[in-house]
Motif scaffolding. Structure first.
Motif, PDB file in Angstrom:
ATOM      1  N   THR A  68       0.835  -1.207   0.000  1.00 24.50           N
ATOM      2  CA  THR A  68       0.000   0.000   0.000  1.00 24.50           C
ATOM      3  C   THR A  68       0.870   1.256   0.000  1.00 24.50           C
ATOM      4  OG1 THR A  68      -1.746  -1.178   1.183  1.00 24.50           O
ATOM      5  CG2 THR A  68      -1.809   1.224   1.248  1.00 24.50           C
ATOM      6  N   GLN A  71       2.348   1.711  -3.487  1.00 27.69           N
ATOM      7  CA  GLN A  71       1.334   2.196  -4.432  1.00 27.69           C
ATOM      8  C   GLN A  71       1.089   3.690  -4.249  1.00 27.69           C
ATOM      9  OE1 GLN A  71      -1.881  -0.482  -3.460  1.00 27.69           O
ATOM     10  NE2 GLN A  71      -1.316  -1.938  -5.066  1.00 27.69           N
ATOM     11  N   PHE A  72       1.045   4.132  -3.009  1.00 26.08           N
ATOM     12  CA  PHE A  72       0.866   5.549  -2.718  1.00 26.08           C
ATOM     13  C   PHE A  72       2.043   6.360  -3.248  1.00 26.08           C
ATOM     14  CE2 PHE A  72       2.059   8.875   0.421  1.00 26.08           C
ATOM     15  CZ  PHE A  72       1.065   9.794   0.131  1.00 26.08           C
ATOM     16  N   GLU A  75       2.045   6.802  -7.051  1.00 28.71           N
ATOM     17  CA  GLU A  75       1.146   7.845  -7.557  1.00 28.71           C
ATOM     18  C   GLU A  75       1.751   9.226  -7.363  1.00 28.71           C
ATOM     19  OE1 GLU A  75      -3.487   9.404  -7.305  1.00 28.71           O
ATOM     20  OE2 GLU A  75      -2.734   8.034  -5.759  1.00 28.71           O
ATOM     21  N   LYS A 201      -5.612   9.691  -5.811  1.00 30.71           N
ATOM     22  CA  LYS A 201      -6.600   8.642  -5.620  1.00 30.71           C
ATOM     23  C   LYS A 201      -6.282   7.788  -4.396  1.00 30.71           C
ATOM     24  CE  LYS A 201      -7.697   8.214 -10.544  1.00 30.71           C
ATOM     25  NZ  LYS A 201      -7.712   7.308 -11.718  1.00 30.71           N
ATOM     26  N   SER A 202      -4.992   7.680  -4.084  1.00 29.03           N
ATOM     27  CA  SER A 202      -4.584   6.798  -2.979  1.00 29.03           C
ATOM     28  C   SER A 202      -4.524   7.516  -1.649  1.00 29.03           C
ATOM     29  CB  SER A 202      -3.205   6.193  -3.283  1.00 29.03           C
ATOM     30  OG  SER A 202      -2.250   7.223  -3.524  1.00 29.03           O
ATOM     31  N   TYR A 203      -4.934   8.788  -1.629  1.00 25.20           N
ATOM     32  CA  TYR A 203      -4.938   9.544  -0.379  1.00 25.20           C
ATOM     33  C   TYR A 203      -6.219  10.338  -0.294  1.00 25.20           C
ATOM     34  CZ  TYR A 203      -3.823  13.120   3.094  1.00 25.20           C
ATOM     35  OH  TYR A 203      -3.847  13.965   4.193  1.00 25.20           O
ATOM     36  N   SER A 204      -6.880  10.261   0.833  1.00 25.31           N
ATOM     37  CA  SER A 204      -8.114  11.023   1.009  1.00 25.31           C
ATOM     38  C   SER A 204      -8.245  11.442   2.468  1.00 25.31           C
ATOM     39  CB  SER A 204      -9.337  10.172   0.600  1.00 25.31           C
ATOM     40  OG  SER A 204      -9.405   8.994   1.351  1.00 25.31           O
TER      41      SER A 204
END
Length: 204
Positions: A68, A71-72, A75, A201-204
């Motif tokens: 994870t 992947q972050f 991006e 997309k990978s952080y909110s």
């Protein structure tokens, strides 16, 4: 797909047909691969073939938390670095840092914080870390006055530590969960204001 190379920087690439069984395993975020490349009619895109691992990861593919994080970071890198303009030092930094992350067995949940603060330096943004001052993600500077977006004193101290520490020592520094979330938000704000990345997309 986008691939970051030592010789050409970030390139757009398509994979040649007749891929071998399991070839998709090569194209996971930030995997260290080698390949042969040739120009397509669209000279901004390379066709790649004969893909192989240069140095396979030992733990990242099998650790969901590490996967994870990678992947972050993939991006962030993709949205921060334009195509072309190779940077050997940036390439070497990413390769060395990721393989070090792969080998660390404990206290690695904050690796991305250290990675991001060092990545900013390669992107030309280096806040001056001065003890006792207050950092503003919007201005990108430390100040003797508290700004509207200045983190609290504890977070300022952690930022100073991140900026002054070697990434090879990241696992020896403990960051409490609450501070971890705030530090990540501060770093994302820096990228948004000074590297001008779009929404993640990978952080909110």
């Amino acid at each position: 797909a986008h691939i970051y190379t030592k010789s050409d920087g970030k390139i757009s690439a398509i994979v040649a047909r007749k891929r071998k069984k399991g070839a998709s395993n090569f194209f996971q975020p930030l995997y260290h691969i080698g390949f042969k490349g040739s120009q397509t009619k669209n000279k901004s895109i390379q066709r790649i073939s004969d893909v192989q691992f240069i140095k396979p990861y030992q733990t990242i593919p099998f650790d969901i938390f590490k996967t994870t994080i990678v992947q972050f970071l993939a991006e962030i890198i993709d949205k921060s670095i334009p195509e072309g303009d190779s940077d050997n030092e940036l390439y070497d930094f990413m390769i060395q840092a990721l393989h070090y992350f792969d080998h660390v067995e404990e206290n690695y949940n904050h690796f991305h914080l250290f990675f991001l603060i060092h990545l900013l330096k390669y992107l030309g943004f280096t806040p001056i870390a001065t003890k006792g001052d207050y950092f503003s993600p919007t201005t990108g500077h430390f100040s003797t006055q508290i700004n509207h977006d200045t983190p609290n004193e504890e977070i300022n101290r952690e930022l100073n530590i991140l900026m002054q520490s070697s990434i090879s020592n990241f696992s020896s520094h403990l960051i409490e969960g609450g501070r971890h979330k705030i530090l990540l938000k501060v770093l994302i704000d820096i990228f948004r204001h000074h590297v001008e990345i779009p929404e993640l997309k990978s952080y909110s």
